[in-house]
Scaffold this motif. Sequence first.
Motif, PDB file in Angstrom:
ATOM      1  N   ALA A   1       0.843  -1.200   0.000  1.00 32.17           N
ATOM      2  CA  ALA A   1       0.000   0.000   0.000  1.00 32.17           C
ATOM      3  C   ALA A   1       0.878   1.251   0.000  1.00 32.17           C
ATOM      4  N   ASP A   2       1.604   1.454  -1.108  1.00 32.04           N
ATOM      5  CA  ASP A   2       2.443   2.638  -1.236  1.00 32.04           C
ATOM      6  C   ASP A   2       2.463   3.056  -2.696  1.00 32.04           C
ATOM      7  N   ASP A   3       3.446   3.873  -3.081  1.00 33.51           N
ATOM      8  CA  ASP A   3       3.474   4.432  -4.432  1.00 33.51           C
ATOM      9  C   ASP A   3       4.182   3.542  -5.447  1.00 33.51           C
ATOM     10  N   ARG A   4       4.520   2.301  -5.072  1.00 36.25           N
ATOM     11  CA  ARG A   4       5.231   1.453  -6.017  1.00 36.25           C
ATOM     12  C   ARG A   4       4.403   1.130  -7.257  1.00 36.25           C
ATOM     13  N   LEU A   5       3.092   1.045  -7.107  1.00 38.70           N
ATOM     14  CA  LEU A   5       2.232   0.816  -8.271  1.00 38.70           C
ATOM     15  C   LEU A   5       2.383   1.963  -9.262  1.00 38.70           C
ATOM     16  N   PHE A   6       2.332   3.198  -8.766  1.00 34.55           N
ATOM     17  CA  PHE A   6       2.421   4.358  -9.650  1.00 34.55           C
ATOM     18  C   PHE A   6       3.806   4.462 -10.290  1.00 34.55           C
ATOM     19  N   SER A   7       4.833   4.130  -9.533  1.00 34.58           N
ATOM     20  CA  SER A   7       6.188   4.149 -10.096  1.00 34.58           C
ATOM     21  C   SER A   7       6.330   3.124 -11.212  1.00 34.58           C
ATOM     22  N   ALA A   8       5.734   1.955 -11.008  1.00 34.53           N
ATOM     23  CA  ALA A   8       5.791   0.916 -12.036  1.00 34.53           C
ATOM     24  C   ALA A   8       5.035   1.345 -13.292  1.00 34.53           C
ATOM     25  N   LEU A   9       3.916   2.011 -13.107  1.00 32.12           N
ATOM     26  CA  LEU A   9       3.152   2.496 -14.254  1.00 32.12           C
ATOM     27  C   LEU A   9       3.922   3.592 -14.990  1.00 32.12           C
TER      28      LEU A   9
END
Length: 211
Positions: free
Chosen positions: A185-193
Amino acid sequence: MFTAFIIGNIASGKSCATRYLERRGAYRIDLDQLAKDLYVPGSELVMALADRFGFEILSSEGGIVPQALAERAFATPEDSRDLNGIVYPYLIDQLSHRLLPPLCCTVMAPEHELAVVEVSVAASFTDAFGLADEVIAITAPLSVRRDRAVARGMSLDAFDERAACQPSEEELCALADTVIDNTYADDRLFSALDSWLDSHGLLQGAREAYA
């Protein structure tokens, strides 16, 4: 227009991913909402659903009551397959109209550089994968997804019932060209995108303005 299908099981974060890309400038299509928009009272599709799942799924105006349909359509994997078999031919037709250029003599540039399509039931929608340039799976362990769903107000029984009708994470990821882990639950999803956008050279100007 580059088209990406975003697939994922319940509470995986696919909606979060598609909304993030929409904020970056992508054209977003939610297949669940597109399907609901097809539920026109008295239409051939609505009548087919009522014939299969009972006329109790209809409102007094003759439209679909989403909760009533969900309770019956997600009761068993067979029910889910029947729902998809009825709705998807209509859905693919409507999606094609939104993604494919019109057949005319005038060549027009697409209004959007990127289209992202949120697909909830990927295993049953593979016939439409030819409309996508790439399929991206957003994945997270079952226990993590269960906790997320419950935190959003879904009951454990409702989650387990819905999850039982979906493929395993391994099966889901096997359908994709690209897999993005969304366990945390952090910004890693957005960084990956963002990294995915960079690798394709997409939405560069829009992202700079957004930042």
